[in-house]
Design a protein around this motif. Sequence first.
Motif, PDB file in Angstrom:
ATOM      1  N   ASP A 357       0.654  -1.099   0.168  1.00 26.73           N
ATOM      2  CA  ASP A 357      -0.054  -0.100   0.118  1.00 26.73           C
ATOM      3  C   ASP A 357       1.041   1.186  -0.013  1.00 26.73           C
ATOM      4  OD1 ASP A 357       0.519  -1.189   2.499  1.00 26.73           O
ATOM      5  OD2 ASP A 357      -0.209   0.307   3.454  1.00 26.73           O
ATOM      6  N   VAL A 358       2.351   1.027   0.492  1.00 24.66           N
ATOM      7  CA  VAL A 358       3.067   2.265   0.416  1.00 24.66           C
ATOM      8  C   VAL A 358       4.323   2.234  -0.442  1.00 24.66           C
ATOM      9  CG1 VAL A 358       2.392   2.963   2.633  1.00 24.66           C
ATOM     10  CG2 VAL A 358       4.160   1.490   2.659  1.00 24.66           C
ATOM     11  N   ASP A 359       4.027   1.314  -1.257  1.00 25.84           N
ATOM     12  CA  ASP A 359       5.666   0.772  -2.119  1.00 25.84           C
ATOM     13  C   ASP A 359       5.021   0.956  -3.370  1.00 25.84           C
ATOM     14  OD1 ASP A 359       7.748  -0.029  -3.735  1.00 25.84           O
ATOM     15  OD2 ASP A 359       8.144  -1.504  -1.992  1.00 25.84           O
ATOM     16  N   PRO A 360       5.235   2.036  -4.208  1.00 29.55           N
ATOM     17  CA  PRO A 360       4.638   2.167  -5.644  1.00 29.55           C
ATOM     18  C   PRO A 360       5.411   1.326  -6.628  1.00 29.55           C
ATOM     19  CG  PRO A 360       6.222   3.991  -4.926  1.00 29.55           C
ATOM     20  CD  PRO A 360       5.667   3.201  -3.789  1.00 29.55           C
ATOM     21  N   ILE A 361       6.727   0.744  -6.445  1.00 25.55           N
ATOM     22  CA  ILE A 361       7.386  -0.224  -7.066  1.00 25.55           C
ATOM     23  C   ILE A 361       6.762  -1.632  -7.235  1.00 25.55           C
ATOM     24  CG2 ILE A 361       9.619  -1.416  -7.697  1.00 25.55           C
ATOM     25  CD1 ILE A 361      10.925   1.150  -6.691  1.00 25.55           C
ATOM     26  N   LYS A 362       6.264  -2.036  -5.918  1.00 25.16           N
ATOM     27  CA  LYS A 362       5.718  -3.087  -5.954  1.00 25.16           C
ATOM     28  C   LYS A 362       4.185  -3.109  -6.337  1.00 25.16           C
ATOM     29  CE  LYS A 362       7.732  -4.888  -1.393  1.00 25.16           C
ATOM     30  NZ  LYS A 362       7.324  -5.242  -0.010  1.00 25.16           N
ATOM     31  N   GLN A 363       3.361  -2.234  -6.463  1.00 28.68           N
ATOM     32  CA  GLN A 363       2.333  -1.891  -7.044  1.00 28.68           C
ATOM     33  C   GLN A 363       2.503  -1.920  -8.578  1.00 28.68           C
ATOM     34  OE1 GLN A 363       0.415   1.811  -5.793  1.00 28.68           O
ATOM     35  NE2 GLN A 363       0.823   1.342  -3.578  1.00 28.68           N
ATOM     36  N   ALA A 364       3.368  -1.085  -9.129  1.00 31.55           N
ATOM     37  CA  ALA A 364       3.632  -1.439 -10.587  1.00 31.55           C
ATOM     38  C   ALA A 364       3.889  -2.708 -10.934  1.00 31.55           C
ATOM     39  CB  ALA A 364       4.759  -0.490 -11.013  1.00 31.55           C
ATOM     40  N   LEU A 365       4.921  -3.509 -10.322  1.00 28.79           N
ATOM     41  CA  LEU A 365       5.048  -5.094 -10.756  1.00 28.79           C
ATOM     42  C   LEU A 365       3.893  -5.890 -10.510  1.00 28.79           C
ATOM     43  CD1 LEU A 365       7.144  -7.082 -11.295  1.00 28.79           C
ATOM     44  CD2 LEU A 365       7.687  -7.279  -8.789  1.00 28.79           C
ATOM     45  N   LEU A 366       3.376  -5.674  -9.479  1.00 29.10           N
ATOM     46  CA  LEU A 366       1.945  -6.400  -9.315  1.00 29.10           C
ATOM     47  C   LEU A 366       0.910  -6.069 -10.355  1.00 29.10           C
ATOM     48  CD1 LEU A 366       0.658  -8.924  -7.873  1.00 29.10           C
ATOM     49  CD2 LEU A 366      -0.265  -6.937  -6.251  1.00 29.10           C
ATOM     50  N   GLU A 367       0.845  -4.831 -10.567  1.00 30.95           N
ATOM     51  CA  GLU A 367      -0.236  -4.504 -11.631  1.00 30.95           C
ATOM     52  C   GLU A 367       0.136  -5.114 -13.150  1.00 30.95           C
ATOM     53  OE1 GLU A 367      -2.532  -0.495 -13.320  1.00 30.95           O
ATOM     54  OE2 GLU A 367      -0.506  -0.468 -12.273  1.00 30.95           O
TER      55      GLU A 367
END
Length: 755
Positions: A357-367
């Motif tokens: 929820d606070v890590d944009p890199i993880k969010q981009a990877l999972l997306e």
Amino acid sequence: MWSKLTKRLRRFSIFSLDRRSTITSLIGQEVRVGKTVVLFYVDIVKMTDIENRYGDLIAKRVLHIFERILPGVCRDVLEIKGQVLAIQKMWGDDFAIYVSFPQGSHEEECRLLSISVQQQVEAQLNRQISFVNRGDLHIHIGYAIFHGQDVVKEMYTSVKHAVHMAKYGITSEKYTFVTQYHRLLQQEEIQMRFMPIVDLRDGMPLGWEALARGPEKTPFYSPASLFAYAEETDTVFRLEQICRKRALEHLRYLKPQQKLFINLDPRAIDDPYLLRGDLLKLLESTKLNPHNIVLEITERHAITNYSVFRKIIEEYRKKGYLLAVDDAGAGYSSLESITEIYPDFIKMDMSLIRNIDVDPIKQALLETIVQFAEKVKCKIIAEGIETERELETLMALGVTYGQGYYLGPPAKGMVHISGKAMNFLRGIREQKMKKDREPRVFAPVITDVLTKTICVEKQAKVRQVHQIFEQNQRIESVVVLEAGKPIGLIMRFQLYQVLGGQYGIALYYERPISQIMNTNPLTAKKDDQIDEVAKRAMARDSYHLYDVVLITGDEGEYIGIITVQSLLDKMASIKLEMAALANPLTGLPGNIQIERELHARLKREEQQVVIYCDLDRFKWFNDRYGFEVGDQIIVRTAALLKEAVQLYGGTADFLGHIGGDDFIVITTPHFADTMTTYIIHVFSSYFYDIYHKRNIKDGNDLSMSMAGVLLSPGRFASVEDLAEQAASLKQVAKNMPGTVFVSDRMDERILAADM
């Protein structure tokens, strides 16, 4: 005296490796008369180091003295409690001592005897041998008890066990733990915990992951500790076999649409119980199929031989098992594993989910992974969800399934999602429904794409269904009926998968089709809308994604089927038609779609309200301020009606643009009053900026006349009759000042804006 000693020593001798059959025979004889046979393994610590440092002759002398000492020590120590059957020289300085004890000998006795043997051998060795600049010689010793079930097999496993024991040191704590661990394996003291895997759309369980635990209040309760000992003692395959056996004992608690996720280490993937054992009979007894089992191929260990791995994976697929890549994102070769396995599920490792929820890199990877999964038709499961914010972020990224302590911790039974998490998901769903509750446009009903297929009764033999497919190459499905109602479905590829297994024909060919059919196929009513059915069809798991949908009548009777392809084709044509027929200014359905919707509503056996909406003084505004202002007013009015339907209407409500300043809303009596009250209340505020910019005074502003016609079963014969009633009511409304709603319902309600 010397002759007596010689005779006593000859009761056992040092055997070479080619005399194992004699040892096996001796052990078998002792076991048959109720004795306990124990193997003691001994070797000299760092014998290779002695040879390298002092030379071959010294090493041979040490070994010769060791061989000479060993029989006497065995006689003096071990024969106090039992009888030495044989001493076997295995290789180099490694010896196996086979001892028979009276029944009831326990491990603590064996441990104490091992310590005595170790002490006496070391004492005698070091009295006869000394080295310059080197400490005393030491020996390893370990033991393993024969259980007598399969002596030939235990000859190998016992040596292996004893060697593992010996390397830890007989008096160490580690030695005690390894002993306990081997006893745990022997007695299969594994218990299972089940962690829910939840559908994040509605909170219902997709299934449960089976997680192993050792006995409580022992060092092996934690799975990390349990499998660490398995790694150390090279017993991963055996431990995993026990875990799977324990997990599969709980199959009877599954419902047909639920799944049991069990772990499968790549190094232990060729499990005979899954591929060639009695599991199919167990599934049959629980009225389940192999697709109720998802095998999680863990990413924690590298797959070293992909050619062999692929062949075994194909065998699992032929049996009907579903597959998941576990720990994706934390393993050695996630992408390669996914391309080789072609999984039904990808389980994202908790290291990627933690603080997403606070890590944009993880969010981009999972997306990116979610988009990839959609293209290859597999589902994403997020592991390790521990906070509400993580869950909310995963849902926003499009993740379908999840598991973690926030959703539900591992439990002894197959429990559902926690109450706190369920309430959160329910709140998110209600918000989404409120946000996405766009007025429904016209969509054809299911009967527009209905087709037929061959049906059989549930008593029909598998052989008969197989013959039907063989004789009718164009059909892909057979429906199973009971008293005219569908109770199951068998697809061509699913039947061939079952029969294509090693024992498929022998097991099932003469059995009723009900034993292998899909007992939970997707069904729809004949009046259901195609768009809703298409959504439900595409939300199924990959194994059933292209199964046909069964269509039933009002009494649940079988009517026909529709294929996924026909659904998708029809949805595509609907979208093209909607784009062509929608009002170009507001994007709302136009007259052709409105007329179709009204025809469909006339046939429904339920009360509805048709609300005709007409702007007052619109022509005056249009003529005085121009078409640009007129178009702005029309768009604002459409936005107001959309908002009213979204906030206060139902999911089946319809909004259309008849043309000009005329609109139509179809809703239920339950929503009509609240919806129109809201429109009356906020109407003027929607156009305030238009009034203010042009300095329009009160009394010259816009208003809306709304006429509500009650549409009850059988009241109107045609759309024309309905329109005639609406026209007369609208005239009543227009004769009243302000924004008003006039209804022809029994209470003759009139709602109006405050003047």
